[in-house]
Design an enzyme around this catalytic site. Structure first.
Site, PDB file in Angstrom:
ATOM      1  N   LEU A  32       0.869  -1.173   0.000  1.00  0.00           N
ATOM      2  CA  LEU A  32       0.000   0.000   0.000  1.00  0.00           C
ATOM      3  C   LEU A  32       0.906   1.223   0.000  1.00  0.00           C
ATOM      4  O   LEU A  32       1.942   1.231   0.660  1.00  0.00           O
ATOM      5  CB  LEU A  32      -0.892   0.049   1.260  1.00  0.00           C
ATOM      6  CG  LEU A  32      -2.050  -0.947   1.380  1.00  0.00           C
ATOM      7  CD1 LEU A  32      -2.812  -0.689   2.681  1.00  0.00           C
ATOM      8  CD2 LEU A  32      -2.997  -0.883   0.202  1.00  0.00           C
ATOM      9  N   ASP A  33       0.515   2.258  -0.733  1.00  0.00           N
ATOM     10  CA  ASP A  33       1.277   3.507  -0.706  1.00  0.00           C
ATOM     11  C   ASP A  33       1.373   4.010   0.729  1.00  0.00           C
ATOM     12  O   ASP A  33       0.474   3.779   1.541  1.00  0.00           O
ATOM     13  CB  ASP A  33       0.587   4.580  -1.553  1.00  0.00           C
ATOM     14  CG  ASP A  33       0.634   4.266  -3.039  1.00  0.00           C
ATOM     15  OD1 ASP A  33       1.470   3.440  -3.446  1.00  0.00           O
ATOM     16  OD2 ASP A  33      -0.167   4.855  -3.795  1.00  0.00           O
ATOM     17  N   LYS A  34       2.436   4.738   1.022  1.00  0.00           N
ATOM     18  CA  LYS A  34       2.647   5.293   2.360  1.00  0.00           C
ATOM     19  C   LYS A  34       1.412   6.041   2.873  1.00  0.00           C
ATOM     20  O   LYS A  34       1.006   5.882   4.019  1.00  0.00           O
ATOM     21  CB  LYS A  34       3.852   6.236   2.345  1.00  0.00           C
ATOM     22  CG  LYS A  34       4.117   6.923   3.683  1.00  0.00           C
ATOM     23  CD  LYS A  34       5.269   7.906   3.588  1.00  0.00           C
ATOM     24  CE  LYS A  34       5.447   8.645   4.904  1.00  0.00           C
ATOM     25  NZ  LYS A  34       6.553   9.634   4.853  1.00  0.00           N
ATOM     26  N   ARG A  65      -5.096   6.139  -8.300  1.00  0.00           N
ATOM     27  CA  ARG A  65      -4.739   7.558  -8.350  1.00  0.00           C
ATOM     28  C   ARG A  65      -4.667   8.059  -9.791  1.00  0.00           C
ATOM     29  O   ARG A  65      -5.157   9.149 -10.116  1.00  0.00           O
ATOM     30  CB  ARG A  65      -3.417   7.768  -7.611  1.00  0.00           C
ATOM     31  CG  ARG A  65      -3.512   7.400  -6.130  1.00  0.00           C
ATOM     32  CD  ARG A  65      -2.159   7.236  -5.450  1.00  0.00           C
ATOM     33  NE  ARG A  65      -1.449   8.500  -5.370  1.00  0.00           N
ATOM     34  CZ  ARG A  65      -0.243   8.623  -4.812  1.00  0.00           C
ATOM     35  NH1 ARG A  65       0.357   7.559  -4.284  1.00  0.00           N
ATOM     36  NH2 ARG A  65       0.353   9.802  -4.773  1.00  0.00           N
TER      37      ARG A  65
END
Length: 302
Positions: A142-144, A243
């Protein structure tokens, strides 16, 4: 200014919880709230990621606080017998896997700049307390700045089983996205070929078959002229897929400056991994885990 005017304080076993009473910055707020600690000690707590504002980890000293926000301070590791996991909680653990709920602001894995303050490193330390030979393996990321459900494997075999047939093993992967503007269609999907630029920016190629095929399904949960809250299902799992596709729709994810967002009313990325359902790599059992949608997503979408 006295502490009683600035915050209210509740204690839990592993944390201190404060409600902000008036506008201020995070470091001065912490210094006053923890007046028994030295300035350096408070700065260290902040730097280590032990401070959460509402539903995300915050490390910036000058982060602006508003009345009504909740500040949670996880006590020093020693004080909680070294059992605290910073920025995440365990939803499920067995011999083969660990499933966590990750907060926004915590890295999944190490980067050149940060090696230890990651979900992977903390879980590695966690399992090695039982046996120094134990290890943790990354299955997906998962992205930060994305919160929610994430899974790790506890053996190379479990990792391979999950990754080799990821599309078949994962039965449901649902995100919730808070995006800018009113989405034109109540239900739809985005299909494109995603590539990475030399500056590491992902984008949809205008040419068919040029890049990795990515498909994102979405449905509007609620919306107004300013924001839409979407239920998002991934058919593929490409880097930054949601995104990029929300930018393609003309409704970038709130707080996602990298992909076209112009504002950040919730002061974090408006993306949350809500559901992960998959076939267990050893037992074959269907498991489903859900992490509640952050409150800030709901407050700002009417």
């Amino acid at each position: 200014m006295s502490k009683k005017h600035k915050s209210t304080n509740k204690k839990q076993a592993n944390s201190l919880i404060y409600t902000v009473k008036e506008e201020t910055e995070l470091l001065p707020f912490l210094l006053e709230s923890m007046s028994n600690r030295s300035r350096n000690s408070v700065k260290s707590i902040l730097t280590r990621g032990q401070v959460t504002v509402d539903d995300h980890i915050e490390t910036k000293h000058n982060y602006s606080l508003s009345a009504g926000q909740t500040v949670t301070i996880l006590k020093n590791k020693a004080a909680v017998k070294e059992s605290a996991l910073i920025g995440m909680s365990i939803l499920h653990e067995d011999e083969d896997i660990i499933v966590i709920n990750k907060e926004a602001g915590l890295l999944s894995i190490a980067t050149e700049k940060e090696k230890k303050q990651t979900a992977h490193h903390q879980l590695m330390e966690y399992v090695r307390r039982e046996d120094p030979q134990n290890r943790i393996f990354v299955v997906h990321r998962l992205d930060k700045d994305t919160s929610g459900v994430m899974m790790f494997a506890k053996s190379e075999k479990a990792k391979r089983t999950l990754q080799d047939a990821w599309k078949e093993n994962v039965k449901e992967r649902t995100y919730v996205a808070l995006v800018e503007g009113e989405v034109a269609k109540e239900k739809g999907y985005v299909s494109s070929w995603i590539k990475e630029s030399k500056t590491h920016l992902m984008y949809s190629s205008p040419t068919r078959n040029d890049g990795q095929h990515a498909i994102t399904h979405y449905q509007v949960i609620r919306s107004n002229k300013d924001f839409s809250l979407l239920d998002v299902q991934l058919e593929t799992g490409r880097k930054n897929q949601i995104r990029v596709h929300m930018q393609d729709l003309g409704n970038p994810v709130v707080g996602d400056k990298k992909y076209g967002s112009k504002q950040n009313i919730i002061r974090r990325l408006g993306l949350h991994a809500k559901v992960l359902a998959f076939t267990h790599p050893t037992t074959g059992e269907l498991l489903r885990f859900e992490a509640k949608v952050p409150k800030s997503f709901l407050v700002k979408s009417k």
